[in-house]
Design an enzyme around this catalytic site. Structure first.
Site, PDB file in Angstrom:
ATOM      1  N   ARG A   1      46.780 -67.585  31.596  1.00 31.52           N
ATOM      2  CA  ARG A   1      45.714 -66.450  31.506  1.00 31.52           C
ATOM      3  C   ARG A   1      46.886 -65.288  31.399  1.00 31.52           C
ATOM      4  NH1 ARG A   1      42.344 -65.697  36.898  1.00 31.52           N
ATOM      5  NH2 ARG A   1      41.673 -67.953  36.367  1.00 31.52           N
TER       6      ARG A   1
ATOM      7  N   GLU B   1      53.755 -69.289  53.135  1.00 29.42           N
ATOM      8  CA  GLU B   1      53.463 -67.814  52.703  1.00 29.42           C
ATOM      9  C   GLU B   1      51.999 -67.621  53.153  1.00 29.42           C
ATOM     10  OE1 GLU B   1      54.298 -66.381  48.718  1.00 29.42           O
ATOM     11  OE2 GLU B   1      52.675 -65.044  48.948  1.00 29.42           O
TER      12      GLU B   1
HETATM   13  N1  PXP Z   1      51.447 -64.656  46.718  1.00 28.02           N
HETATM   14  C1  PXP Z   1      50.938 -65.525  46.176  1.00 28.02           C
HETATM   15  C2  PXP Z   1      51.000 -66.892  46.611  1.00 28.02           C
HETATM   16  C3  PXP Z   1      49.977 -65.150  45.254  1.00 28.02           C
HETATM   17  O1  PXP Z   1      49.291 -66.111  44.443  1.00 28.02           O
HETATM   18  C4  PXP Z   1      49.853 -63.871  44.820  1.00 28.02           C
HETATM   19  C5  PXP Z   1      48.874 -63.214  43.962  1.00 28.02           C
HETATM   20  O2  PXP Z   1      49.160 -64.163  42.630  1.00 28.02           O
HETATM   21  C6  PXP Z   1      50.688 -62.896  45.462  1.00 28.02           C
HETATM   22  C7  PXP Z   1      51.245 -63.381  46.715  1.00 28.02           C
HETATM   23  C8  PXP Z   1      50.577 -61.470  45.265  1.00 28.02           C
HETATM   24  O3  PXP Z   1      49.332 -60.943  45.341  1.00 28.02           O
HETATM   25  P1  PXP Z   1      48.722 -59.466  44.781  1.00 28.02           P
HETATM   26  O4  PXP Z   1      49.059 -59.332  43.305  1.00 28.02           O
HETATM   27  O5  PXP Z   1      47.373 -59.280  45.302  1.00 28.02           O
HETATM   28  O6  PXP Z   1      50.091 -58.794  45.448  1.00 28.02           O
END
Ligand code: PXP
Length: 242
Positions: free
Chosen positions: A52, A154
């Site tokens: 997407r 993470e």
């Molecule tokens: N870390 C991971 C593993 C994620 O899946 C995402 C979102 O894609 C992010 C960080 C970043 O999140 P945001 O886009 O809300 O800053």
């Protein structure tokens, strides 16, 4: 002074805007170059099953054109494993993925899916790709990540970002406690999801955290101030927290 906190800039939503019209503008690889010049330590991109936002061609180009380490977010599937092994990015972050979700809504169930995940952690690790597991900040999940031998976790900061008041303080404590527990287990803790200029400082101040991955807010803010300014401000806030 605590160690400098690494910033991984997630460029998925540059591709979201591009894909809204097809064609090749705005280009996520150009965004990665700007983020690098503005102080990012790495580039993060999630190749979803439904493509997407980020596409296979974006991953080809990020690997070929960007000097910073690439953190490939991927579901634990054979298709994504084959892509990761073909490209050998610096890091792969295994995330849960459901087609109908708008974004990655929760962490992996590393405890309940041990056998499924073990295969992917082992294959990626054997190819010298640093594996990270995107998990909720709970003791159970950290213990499961340790059993899986994951070098990095993470922590999903979505709940921290979305609750207010005392709930937020409790979430912050959970992240801090789990970061300390991860280190105790020899695991490097990272964090991300839903972080903004307004909520990043308390997370960035957790001394054990080594990296934050931030995307949606930075790309949204870039509409108003430019990507260079938005990454630089986030970098400054993270540095100020240490
Ligand atoms: N870390 C991971 C593993 C994620 O899946 C995402 C979102 O894609 C992010 C960080 C970043 O999140 P945001 O886009 O809300 O800053």
């Amino acid at each position: 002074m605590t160690q400098r906190l690494r910033l991984g800039v997630n460029i998925d939503h540059v591709a979201t805007i591009r894909n809204a019209r097809g064609g090749d503008h705005p280009d996520p690889v150009r965004a990665a170059h700007i983020a690098a010049d503005a102080g990012a330590d790495g580039i993060t991109a999630h190749l979803r099953e439904d493509r997407r936002h980020i596409t296979d061609n974006d991953i080809d180009r990020l690997m070929a054109e960007i000097a910073l380490p690439l953190n490939l977010e991927m579901a634990a599937t054979e298709e994504m494993l084959a892509i990761a092994l073909a490209h050998k990015p610096h890091a792969a972050c295994i995330v849960p993925e459901r087609r109908e979700e708008r974004t990655t809504e929760g962490g992996l169930d590393a405890a309940g899916q041990h056998n499924h995940l073990a295969y992917y952690v082992d294959k990626l690790g054997a190819a010298n790709i640093r594996v990270s597991l995107f998990i909720e900040p709970t003791e159970e999940q950290v213990a499961a990540a340790a059993r899986l031998g994951a070098p990095v976790v993470e922590f999903h900061t979505g709940r921290y970002a979305h609750v207010e008041g005392e709930g937020r303080t409790a979430e912050l404590k959970r992240i801090a406690d789990c970061a300390a527990l991860a280190v105790k287990n020899g695991i490097e803790p990272h964090a991300g999801h839903g972080l903004t200029f307004d909520n990043v400082i308390p997370v960035a101040a957790i001394p054990q955290l080594v990296e934050l991955n931030i995307g949606h807010f930075l790309i949204g803010e870039a509409i108003f101030t430019g990507l260079d300014a938005s990454v630089r401000r986030m970098r400054d806030l993270m540095d100020a927290a240490r």
